[in-house]
Design a protein around this motif. Structure first.
Motif, PDB file in Angstrom:
ATOM      1  N   ALA A 198       0.465  -1.005   0.124  1.00 29.55           N
ATOM      2  CA  ALA A 198       0.032  -0.138   0.296  1.00 29.55           C
ATOM      3  C   ALA A 198       0.505   1.095  -0.626  1.00 29.55           C
ATOM      4  CB  ALA A 198      -0.924  -0.370   1.372  1.00 29.55           C
ATOM      5  N   ILE A 199       1.979   1.080   0.467  1.00 26.99           N
ATOM      6  CA  ILE A 199       2.622   1.991   0.752  1.00 26.99           C
ATOM      7  C   ILE A 199       3.320   2.729  -0.707  1.00 26.99           C
ATOM      8  CG2 ILE A 199       4.681   3.547   1.758  1.00 26.99           C
ATOM      9  CD1 ILE A 199       3.896   1.601   4.269  1.00 26.99           C
ATOM     10  N   ASP A 200       4.238   1.268  -0.485  1.00 25.13           N
ATOM     11  CA  ASP A 200       4.830   1.719  -2.189  1.00 25.13           C
ATOM     12  C   ASP A 200       3.495   2.033  -3.279  1.00 25.13           C
ATOM     13  OD1 ASP A 200       6.696   0.991  -1.087  1.00 25.13           O
ATOM     14  OD2 ASP A 200       7.186  -1.266  -1.689  1.00 25.13           O
ATOM     15  N   ALA A 201       2.420   1.308  -3.343  1.00 27.21           N
ATOM     16  CA  ALA A 201       1.663   2.706  -4.387  1.00 27.21           C
ATOM     17  C   ALA A 201       0.787   3.534  -4.177  1.00 27.21           C
ATOM     18  CB  ALA A 201       0.658   1.126  -4.189  1.00 27.21           C
ATOM     19  N   GLY A 202       1.591   4.210  -3.357  1.00 23.79           N
ATOM     20  CA  GLY A 202       0.951   5.681  -3.566  1.00 23.79           C
ATOM     21  C   GLY A 202       0.268   5.746  -2.028  1.00 23.79           C
ATOM     22  N   ALA A 203      -0.473   4.851  -1.154  1.00 23.95           N
ATOM     23  CA  ALA A 203      -0.546   5.055   0.218  1.00 23.95           C
ATOM     24  C   ALA A 203      -0.676   6.680   1.094  1.00 23.95           C
ATOM     25  CB  ALA A 203      -0.989   4.420   1.450  1.00 23.95           C
ATOM     26  N   GLU A 204      -1.301   7.922   1.304  1.00 25.49           N
ATOM     27  CA  GLU A 204      -0.886   8.444   2.007  1.00 25.49           C
ATOM     28  C   GLU A 204      -1.118   8.009   3.785  1.00 25.49           C
ATOM     29  OE1 GLU A 204      -2.659  11.864   1.244  1.00 25.49           O
ATOM     30  OE2 GLU A 204      -1.883  12.239   0.062  1.00 25.49           O
ATOM     31  N   ASP A 205      -2.243   7.642   3.728  1.00 20.97           N
ATOM     32  CA  ASP A 205      -3.031   6.776   5.125  1.00 20.97           C
ATOM     33  C   ASP A 205      -3.019   5.477   5.197  1.00 20.97           C
ATOM     34  OD1 ASP A 205      -2.979   6.780   8.168  1.00 20.97           O
ATOM     35  OD2 ASP A 205      -5.033   8.215   8.290  1.00 20.97           O
ATOM     36  N   ILE A 206      -2.673   4.589   6.668  1.00 16.99           N
ATOM     37  CA  ILE A 206      -3.295   3.019   6.465  1.00 16.99           C
ATOM     38  C   ILE A 206      -4.459   2.728   7.612  1.00 16.99           C
ATOM     39  CG2 ILE A 206      -2.587   0.775   6.177  1.00 16.99           C
ATOM     40  CD1 ILE A 206      -0.057   2.066   4.410  1.00 16.99           C
ATOM     41  N   LEU A 207      -5.135   1.808   6.883  1.00 13.88           N
ATOM     42  CA  LEU A 207      -6.436   1.779   8.469  1.00 13.88           C
ATOM     43  C   LEU A 207      -6.462   0.390   8.400  1.00 13.88           C
ATOM     44  CD1 LEU A 207      -7.432   1.842  10.971  1.00 13.88           C
ATOM     45  CD2 LEU A 207      -9.503   3.402   9.434  1.00 13.88           C
ATOM     46  N   GLU A 208      -5.252  -0.237   9.395  1.00  7.49           N
ATOM     47  CA  GLU A 208      -6.307  -1.726   9.539  1.00  7.49           C
ATOM     48  C   GLU A 208      -7.376  -2.306   9.854  1.00  7.49           C
ATOM     49  OE1 GLU A 208      -3.925  -3.721  12.183  1.00  7.49           O
ATOM     50  OE2 GLU A 208      -4.544  -5.891  12.282  1.00  7.49           O
ATOM     51  N   GLN A 209      -8.241  -2.977   9.182  1.00  4.18           N
ATOM     52  CA  GLN A 209      -9.831  -3.109   9.212  1.00  4.18           C
ATOM     53  C   GLN A 209      -9.794  -4.234  10.197  1.00  4.18           C
ATOM     54  OE1 GLN A 209     -11.599  -1.360   5.717  1.00  4.18           O
ATOM     55  NE2 GLN A 209     -12.220   0.269   6.513  1.00  4.18           N
ATOM     56  N   SER A 210      -9.100  -5.205   9.841  1.00  7.35           N
ATOM     57  CA  SER A 210      -9.429  -6.870   9.837  1.00  7.35           C
ATOM     58  C   SER A 210      -8.009  -7.518   9.363  1.00  7.35           C
ATOM     59  CB  SER A 210     -10.463  -7.592   9.626  1.00  7.35           C
ATOM     60  OG  SER A 210      -9.843  -7.669   8.417  1.00  7.35           O
ATOM     61  N   SER A 211      -8.443  -8.943  10.486  1.00  3.37           N
ATOM     62  CA  SER A 211      -6.583  -9.564   9.853  1.00  3.37           C
ATOM     63  C   SER A 211      -7.180  -9.495   8.808  1.00  3.37           C
ATOM     64  CB  SER A 211      -6.837 -11.170  11.045  1.00  3.37           C
ATOM     65  OG  SER A 211      -7.817 -12.050   9.731  1.00  3.37           O
ATOM     66  N   GLN A 226      -7.861   5.568  -9.564  1.00  7.34           N
ATOM     67  CA  GLN A 226      -7.701   4.216 -10.714  1.00  7.34           C
ATOM     68  C   GLN A 226      -5.940   3.992 -10.458  1.00  7.34           C
ATOM     69  OE1 GLN A 226     -10.029   3.336 -12.077  1.00  7.34           O
ATOM     70  NE2 GLN A 226     -11.725   5.156 -11.479  1.00  7.34           N
ATOM     71  N   ALA A 227      -4.632   4.807 -10.487  1.00 11.11           N
ATOM     72  CA  ALA A 227      -4.014   3.913 -10.857  1.00 11.11           C
ATOM     73  C   ALA A 227      -4.060   3.051  -9.768  1.00 11.11           C
ATOM     74  CB  ALA A 227      -2.861   4.854 -10.844  1.00 11.11           C
ATOM     75  N   ILE A 228      -3.647   3.291  -8.744  1.00 15.54           N
ATOM     76  CA  ILE A 228      -3.517   3.087  -7.009  1.00 15.54           C
ATOM     77  C   ILE A 228      -3.755   1.311  -7.332  1.00 15.54           C
ATOM     78  CG2 ILE A 228      -3.422   2.805  -4.996  1.00 15.54           C
ATOM     79  CD1 ILE A 228      -2.551   5.499  -4.782  1.00 15.54           C
ATOM     80  N   THR A 229      -5.689   1.249  -7.627  1.00 19.63           N
ATOM     81  CA  THR A 229      -6.116   0.520  -7.428  1.00 19.63           C
ATOM     82  C   THR A 229      -6.121  -0.477  -7.920  1.00 19.63           C
ATOM     83  OG1 THR A 229      -8.625   2.453  -6.727  1.00 19.63           O
ATOM     84  CG2 THR A 229      -8.701  -0.099  -7.349  1.00 19.63           C
ATOM     85  N   GLN A 230      -5.855   0.115  -9.529  1.00 20.57           N
ATOM     86  CA  GLN A 230      -5.150  -1.277 -10.808  1.00 20.57           C
ATOM     87  C   GLN A 230      -3.521  -1.767 -10.514  1.00 20.57           C
ATOM     88  OE1 GLN A 230      -4.837   1.232 -14.196  1.00 20.57           O
ATOM     89  NE2 GLN A 230      -6.788   1.128 -15.154  1.00 20.57           N
ATOM     90  N   LEU A 231      -2.180  -0.675  -9.585  1.00 27.08           N
ATOM     91  CA  LEU A 231      -2.026  -1.591  -8.852  1.00 27.08           C
ATOM     92  C   LEU A 231      -1.761  -2.683  -8.085  1.00 27.08           C
ATOM     93  CD1 LEU A 231       1.153  -1.444  -8.913  1.00 27.08           C
ATOM     94  CD2 LEU A 231       1.560   0.414  -6.930  1.00 27.08           C
ATOM     95  N   LEU A 232      -3.033  -2.430  -7.326  1.00 31.75           N
ATOM     96  CA  LEU A 232      -3.105  -3.530  -5.917  1.00 31.75           C
ATOM     97  C   LEU A 232      -3.708  -4.738  -6.823  1.00 31.75           C
ATOM     98  CD1 LEU A 232      -4.485  -0.915  -3.789  1.00 31.75           C
ATOM     99  CD2 LEU A 232      -2.808  -1.816  -2.999  1.00 31.75           C
ATOM    100  N   THR A 233      -4.765  -4.727  -7.477  1.00 33.28           N
ATOM    101  CA  THR A 233      -5.648  -5.884  -8.422  1.00 33.28           C
ATOM    102  C   THR A 233      -5.251  -6.314  -9.399  1.00 33.28           C
ATOM    103  OG1 THR A 233      -6.483  -4.387  -9.836  1.00 33.28           O
ATOM    104  CG2 THR A 233      -8.261  -4.705  -7.844  1.00 33.28           C
ATOM    105  N   ASN A 234      -4.443  -5.556 -10.481  1.00 34.11           N
ATOM    106  CA  ASN A 234      -2.875  -6.421 -11.474  1.00 34.11           C
ATOM    107  C   ASN A 234      -1.821  -6.723 -10.848  1.00 34.11           C
ATOM    108  OD1 ASN A 234      -5.349  -5.441 -13.304  1.00 34.11           O
ATOM    109  ND2 ASN A 234      -4.657  -4.404 -13.691  1.00 34.11           N
ATOM    110  N   THR A 235      -1.812  -6.362  -9.864  1.00 29.40           N
ATOM    111  CA  THR A 235       0.295  -6.700  -9.495  1.00 29.40           C
ATOM    112  C   THR A 235       0.258  -7.631  -8.451  1.00 29.40           C
ATOM    113  OG1 THR A 235       0.685  -4.775 -10.357  1.00 29.40           O
ATOM    114  CG2 THR A 235       2.759  -6.007  -8.737  1.00 29.40           C
ATOM    115  N   HIS A 236      -0.833  -7.380  -7.604  1.00 29.25           N
ATOM    116  CA  HIS A 236      -0.523  -7.772  -6.271  1.00 29.25           C
ATOM    117  C   HIS A 236      -1.835  -8.855  -5.853  1.00 29.25           C
ATOM    118  CE1 HIS A 236       2.534  -5.356  -5.006  1.00 29.25           C
ATOM    119  NE2 HIS A 236       1.805  -4.588  -4.985  1.00 29.25           N
ATOM    120  N   GLY A 237      -2.655  -9.032  -6.923  1.00 31.45           N
ATOM    121  CA  GLY A 237      -4.106  -9.918  -6.799  1.00 31.45           C
ATOM    122  C   GLY A 237      -4.581  -9.423  -5.645  1.00 31.45           C
ATOM    123  N   TYR A 238      -5.314  -8.274  -4.864  1.00 31.89           N
ATOM    124  CA  TYR A 238      -6.546  -8.265  -3.944  1.00 31.89           C
ATOM    125  C   TYR A 238      -7.033  -8.115  -4.867  1.00 31.89           C
ATOM    126  CZ  TYR A 238      -1.718  -7.021  -1.015  1.00 31.89           C
ATOM    127  OH  TYR A 238      -0.495  -7.582  -0.475  1.00 31.89           O
TER     128      TYR A 238
END
Length: 263
Positions: free
Chosen positions: A180-193, A206-218
């Protein structure tokens, strides 16, 4: 925004002595069925409000990126939310159809700013085909809560929240945080495990969403633009309920998509 309706627990039924027929008094509020019916009615109303909010999000997503969830990531995330709250398929299909119908052919997204109860600031997202009608209805609701349309946009900054889960990647939370940080997140919140939410610049959503899905499979569970307050309003706890009532009244308007508040 979704608020939970708190229902008071039913009070114990009193013991009523038997009297001759015709002289027995009816004790209002002591019917178990009336309590069940009231509770179910309130639950149905709340569920209807949630379905209405999601329907508006579906319409907005389709108008922005088309009706194919394989291409439109925001629509895909919204449809996932609809599934999580057991929204009927008919409601979903109806919302998608409405987005491409003549009814919304002349509609456009409009942002209104205003003051709510106790000086709270509001950003109101609308999808309007008649701006004069929309403004008239907004003013009417705001007036009931001692509010008004007023410039407050400087109190907010548009951001892009993204919620995602690890699904089958088996990544640890630490790994998800790093990605998330590498993708460009400014803030992060843990919601569950296995689920986190990040805040990023709206321009990078859009760019960060595509990176998280296409590159990391989230799996993206929610993604949309939102308005984050630079400073929260400082009001007494006793006044919070009135602010929430005002927001719900505004969001109940047909043209309103979402309300953001600095509460």
């Amino acid at each position: 925004m979704v608020y939970h309706l708190l229902l008071k627990p039913p009070t114990p039924c009193g013991i009523v002595s038997l009297k001759p027929f015709g002289s027995q008094k009816r004790h209002a509020g002591h019917s178990r069925w009336s309590k069940i019916r009231h509770s179910k009615g309130a639950s149905d109303i709340k569920k209807g409000q949630i379905f209405s909010t999601i329907s508006k999000s579906i319409i907005t997503a389709v108008r922005e990126g088309g009706s194919d969830p394989k291409i439109n990531m925001r629509l895909a995330a919204t449809l996932k939310q609809a599934k999580q709250v057991d929204m009927p398929r008919d409601n979903i299909e109806r919302a998608i159809s409405r987005a491409t119908s003549k009814e919304y052919s002349g509609a456009e997204q409009v942002i209104y700013e205003g003051l709510g109860p106790h000086g709270t600031a509001l950003i109101i997202e609308c999808l309007a085909d008649n701006k004069n009608r929309t403004v008239k209805r907004l003013r009417s609701v705001l007036n009931k809560f001692d509010g008004s349309l007023a410039p407050v946009g400087y109190m907010f900054e548009k951001k892009g929240p993204i919620c995602f889960g690890r699904e089958d990647t088996l990544h640890s939370l630490d790994t998800m945080f790093e990605h998330a940080i590498d993708a460009g997140a400014e803030d992060i919140l843990e919601q569950s495990s296995n689920r986190i939410e990040i805040i990023c610049k709206f321009s990078e959503l859009q760019a960060i969403t595509q990176l998280l899905t296409n590159t990391h499979g989230y799996t993206i569970e929610c993604m949309e633009g939102t308005y984050v307050a630079n400073m929260n309003a400082d009001i007494a706890e006793d006044n919070v309920e009135k602010v929430q009532e005002a927001i719900e009244a505004i969001e109940a308007l047909e043209d309103v998509i979402k309300v953001h508040c600095n509460l």
